[in-house]
Design a protein around this motif. Sequence first.
Motif, PDB file in Angstrom:
ATOM      1  N   GLY A 228       0.818  -1.204   0.000  1.00 45.78           N
ATOM      2  CA  GLY A 228       0.000   0.000   0.000  1.00 45.78           C
ATOM      3  C   GLY A 228       0.853   1.254   0.000  1.00 45.78           C
ATOM      4  O   GLY A 228       0.534   2.256  -0.662  1.00 45.78           O
ATOM      5  N   PHE A 229       1.936   1.232   0.739  1.00 49.41           N
ATOM      6  CA  PHE A 229       2.856   2.366   0.788  1.00 49.41           C
ATOM      7  C   PHE A 229       3.533   2.547  -0.572  1.00 49.41           C
ATOM      8  O   PHE A 229       3.706   3.671  -1.059  1.00 49.41           O
ATOM      9  CB  PHE A 229       3.882   2.139   1.899  1.00 49.41           C
ATOM     10  CG  PHE A 229       4.816   3.290   2.161  1.00 49.41           C
ATOM     11  CD1 PHE A 229       4.404   4.615   2.071  1.00 49.41           C
ATOM     12  CD2 PHE A 229       6.136   3.038   2.537  1.00 49.41           C
ATOM     13  CE1 PHE A 229       5.283   5.662   2.334  1.00 49.41           C
ATOM     14  CE2 PHE A 229       7.018   4.080   2.801  1.00 49.41           C
ATOM     15  CZ  PHE A 229       6.591   5.383   2.691  1.00 49.41           C
ATOM     16  N   PHE A 230       3.894   1.439  -1.212  1.00 46.83           N
ATOM     17  CA  PHE A 230       4.500   1.524  -2.548  1.00 46.83           C
ATOM     18  C   PHE A 230       3.541   2.224  -3.506  1.00 46.83           C
ATOM     19  O   PHE A 230       3.936   3.123  -4.263  1.00 46.83           O
ATOM     20  CB  PHE A 230       4.870   0.133  -3.064  1.00 46.83           C
ATOM     21  CG  PHE A 230       5.706   0.155  -4.323  1.00 46.83           C
ATOM     22  CD1 PHE A 230       7.086   0.219  -4.271  1.00 46.83           C
ATOM     23  CD2 PHE A 230       5.096   0.122  -5.584  1.00 46.83           C
ATOM     24  CE1 PHE A 230       7.858   0.247  -5.428  1.00 46.83           C
ATOM     25  CE2 PHE A 230       5.859   0.155  -6.752  1.00 46.83           C
ATOM     26  CZ  PHE A 230       7.247   0.217  -6.670  1.00 46.83           C
ATOM     27  N   ALA A 231       2.270   1.826  -3.463  1.00 43.56           N
ATOM     28  CA  ALA A 231       1.259   2.443  -4.341  1.00 43.56           C
ATOM     29  C   ALA A 231       1.102   3.934  -4.000  1.00 43.56           C
ATOM     30  O   ALA A 231       0.966   4.779  -4.897  1.00 43.56           O
ATOM     31  CB  ALA A 231      -0.076   1.716  -4.188  1.00 43.56           C
ATOM     32  N   TRP A 232       1.130   4.262  -2.695  1.00 44.38           N
ATOM     33  CA  TRP A 232       1.060   5.667  -2.285  1.00 44.38           C
ATOM     34  C   TRP A 232       2.244   6.448  -2.867  1.00 44.38           C
ATOM     35  O   TRP A 232       2.093   7.584  -3.335  1.00 44.38           O
ATOM     36  CB  TRP A 232       1.051   5.752  -0.755  1.00 44.38           C
ATOM     37  CG  TRP A 232       0.917   7.150  -0.208  1.00 44.38           C
ATOM     38  CD1 TRP A 232      -0.236   7.839   0.064  1.00 44.38           C
ATOM     39  CD2 TRP A 232       1.991   8.061   0.110  1.00 44.38           C
ATOM     40  NE1 TRP A 232       0.052   9.090   0.539  1.00 44.38           N
ATOM     41  CE2 TRP A 232       1.409   9.265   0.574  1.00 44.38           C
ATOM     42  CE3 TRP A 232       3.390   7.967   0.052  1.00 44.38           C
ATOM     43  CZ2 TRP A 232       2.171  10.363   0.990  1.00 44.38           C
ATOM     44  CZ3 TRP A 232       4.155   9.068   0.457  1.00 44.38           C
ATOM     45  CH2 TRP A 232       3.540  10.242   0.924  1.00 44.38           C
ATOM     46  N   LEU A 233       3.417   5.827  -2.853  1.00 47.81           N
ATOM     47  CA  LEU A 233       4.601   6.496  -3.404  1.00 47.81           C
ATOM     48  C   LEU A 233       4.447   6.711  -4.909  1.00 47.81           C
ATOM     49  O   LEU A 233       4.837   7.754  -5.438  1.00 47.81           O
ATOM     50  CB  LEU A 233       5.866   5.665  -3.107  1.00 47.81           C
ATOM     51  CG  LEU A 233       6.292   5.657  -1.637  1.00 47.81           C
ATOM     52  CD1 LEU A 233       7.340   4.576  -1.386  1.00 47.81           C
ATOM     53  CD2 LEU A 233       6.837   7.036  -1.226  1.00 47.81           C
ATOM     54  N   GLU A 234       3.854   5.751  -5.596  1.00 50.00           N
ATOM     55  CA  GLU A 234       3.627   5.928  -7.034  1.00 50.00           C
ATOM     56  C   GLU A 234       2.719   7.137  -7.286  1.00 50.00           C
ATOM     57  O   GLU A 234       2.867   7.847  -8.283  1.00 50.00           O
ATOM     58  CB  GLU A 234       3.026   4.648  -7.634  1.00 50.00           C
ATOM     59  CG  GLU A 234       4.039   3.500  -7.695  1.00 50.00           C
ATOM     60  CD  GLU A 234       3.472   2.228  -8.323  1.00 50.00           C
ATOM     61  OE1 GLU A 234       4.155   1.640  -9.167  1.00 50.00           O
ATOM     62  OE2 GLU A 234       2.345   1.845  -7.970  1.00 50.00           O
TER      63      GLU A 234
ATOM     64  N   SER B 267      10.508   2.198 -12.898  1.00 51.53           N
ATOM     65  CA  SER B 267       9.856   3.474 -13.181  1.00 51.53           C
ATOM     66  C   SER B 267       9.859   4.376 -11.937  1.00 51.53           C
ATOM     67  O   SER B 267      10.176   5.580 -12.021  1.00 51.53           O
ATOM     68  CB  SER B 267       8.424   3.212 -13.661  1.00 51.53           C
ATOM     69  OG  SER B 267       7.678   4.419 -13.644  1.00 51.53           O
ATOM     70  N   LEU B 268       9.528   3.812 -10.785  1.00 48.93           N
ATOM     71  CA  LEU B 268       9.482   4.628  -9.574  1.00 48.93           C
ATOM     72  C   LEU B 268      10.874   5.140  -9.205  1.00 48.93           C
ATOM     73  O   LEU B 268      11.046   6.306  -8.811  1.00 48.93           O
ATOM     74  CB  LEU B 268       8.864   3.831  -8.413  1.00 48.93           C
ATOM     75  CG  LEU B 268       8.543   4.643  -7.151  1.00 48.93           C
ATOM     76  CD1 LEU B 268       7.530   5.752  -7.440  1.00 48.93           C
ATOM     77  CD2 LEU B 268       8.013   3.732  -6.038  1.00 48.93           C
TER      78      LEU B 268
END
Lengths: 360, 360
Positions: free
Chosen positions: A193-199, A293-294
């Motif tokens: 979830g944090f990874f998605a937030w960072l995206e 990409s990130l």
Amino acid sequence: MITLQVDLGERSYPIHIGPDLIGRAELVLSRLPGSQVLIVSNETVAPLYLDRVAAMFPDQQVDTVILPDGEEFKTLETTQRIFDALLAQRHNRTTTLVALGGGVVGDICGFAAACYQRGVAFIQVPTTLLAQVDSSVGGKTGVNHPLGKNMIGAFHQPRCVIIDTRTLDTLDDRQLSAGLAEVIKYGLIRDAGFFAWLEENLERLRARDQSALAEAIERSCRNKAEVVAADEYEAGCRALLNLGHTFGHAIEAGMGYGTWLHGEAVAAGMLLAADLSVRQGLLDPDAVARIRSLLERAGLPVRVPALMTVDRFLELMAVDKKVLDGRLRLVLLRAIGDAVVTSEVNPDHLVATIEAWRAA
Amino acid sequence: MITLQVDLGERSYPIHIGPDLIGRAELVLSRLPGSQVLIVSNETVAPLYLDRVAAMFPDQQVDTVILPDGEEFKTLETTQRIFDALLAQRHNRTTTLVALGGGVVGDICGFAAACYQRGVAFIQVPTTLLAQVDSSVGGKTGVNHPLGKNMIGAFHQPRCVIIDTRTLDTLDDRQLSAGLAEVIKYGLIRDAGFFAWLEENLERLRARDQSALAEAIERSCRNKAEVVAADEYEAGCRALLNLGHTFGHAIEAGMGYGTWLHGEAVAAGMLLAADLSVRQGLLDPDAVARIRSLLERAGLPVRVPALMTVDRFLELMAVDKKVLDGRLRLVLLRAIGDAVVTSEVNPDHLVATIEAWRAA
């Protein structure tokens, strides 16, 4: 201000996160066992914050040591300078060391605190994003050896961590990006979830949006504190925090400490780990594209330097601390948010991964 | 063979005492976490015992580091040589360091083990009486700084202690006497019966009677193990083990490390502590005469060197690890067998004591 707690029994301590915390003396004074303080900082950070940190200790004996700035000074020789100052100023075993700076200052200062008179108190005041989200929390301290990073050190927990988010205003872009590598790491190893937030929020972070930075730091520290509380001495799950670090340490040592920033080397290392995970049949190839990409959006390198040949990598990785009885152990990914430690690495896959990501 | 246990929970370990223990591989093999061993010894001890110790590890990778002999080499620089060897030979975190030698070798080797990769296993094979009865037991490790003894170090317990009493056959008389100082210390601080036994048997010890030596070592180690088990990190009663050491460390540092042996400095220091105890009204003057007589029979100095002026003493004692917030704390005697830590030292008494025992 947000306060998190690192739960380690009698060695538990708070992490305070917020703007303008430097200067709030009440956060540190209750953590001092005695009336002596030695502030350790470096030539870059001291002119910005040293006076304000020193003013937090109005009734204490306050001495300072200013180190040169850079990973190449994270050595036993530099540590000796701290011991010299402590003894010259007659600091006793109730003294408190204060690390004011980035990861290098925190690691050296913490190690000096671990060894001075067999262990004195210390406080972390991290001023880089990397130190705020990673190295200042968890008690890993140490210095480098020419043959390997962090090879000499100790586990020694701070008495508290003061994360003043305003210090990021003065951090240069390259250092900010390097810190984002460790932020992204938490998403990769245990927090999809944090990874998605960072995206979603990466550009806000690079633009130094204070609320975005505070959220990224809090979520990172929360992840770190949970892992450390579960496995203080890295007997198990704490090793997952080293995603990308075995490759990264090899790049740092191989290029000469200070050439690549730690976060930059970890970024390239995480991508190597992800690529290797695909070759090992653990990870979906689409995940590698998302990670790449990130990292690129964060301004981080995704190629390893051409100088780092396969042979040089293997030589430097052989001294990694995770090697057990001659077997290389690596952190790999099963998915974004799910990491695993394995010693079942196919050497052909490892060579192919390094070759695939070496710069031309 | 006698086996004592140091009770420290999961860090508990055995002390084996007896003749010809070097070579008994079964005592050490079960204590190794991995298959690598680095033996640390010195130029005096290695020619006598290194081959036999190395032969205890037939199926392991065995490397060696031979240090110069003497307290003046107990430094951070010497420790670096051990790190160099560990990394050059690719020792991983399951390696075991083996300290073969006296207190200097044990202290440096234990400190290197505490710091290498943030802590690896080590085994003590002490070959001097002083190391056998004191420094090899209890986990205090460290090195000296030009401004103070043992100022840089760690608490790091060994996996086992192998005391081969035959090694005392090759110990020179001066070193044997130095070890007797620490033996006498146990009698003074907590075991009046042992002190009386020493008064009866001192000549047998100096004549190297094996059964007398074995008994002295066992009784000393039993006292040490009890104190360490009660207070591993010296928060309380363990400080009593430092009787004579604040004075002694000042003599060692002031004369230049290696000039006076540690045990010699402690002997003179214990007598100063006893004399000061009398001036403070704590101790019967007759006890000082008994202590002096026993130290002299043990071949130990009872005067402090003329070079050590009062000012030099006070300067060097001010950095002692027992100083708390500027107040000197000393171990004094209420009786033979009964010691106490106090910070209530009358400075005039302290000056008078030093003056009274300085050599003309």
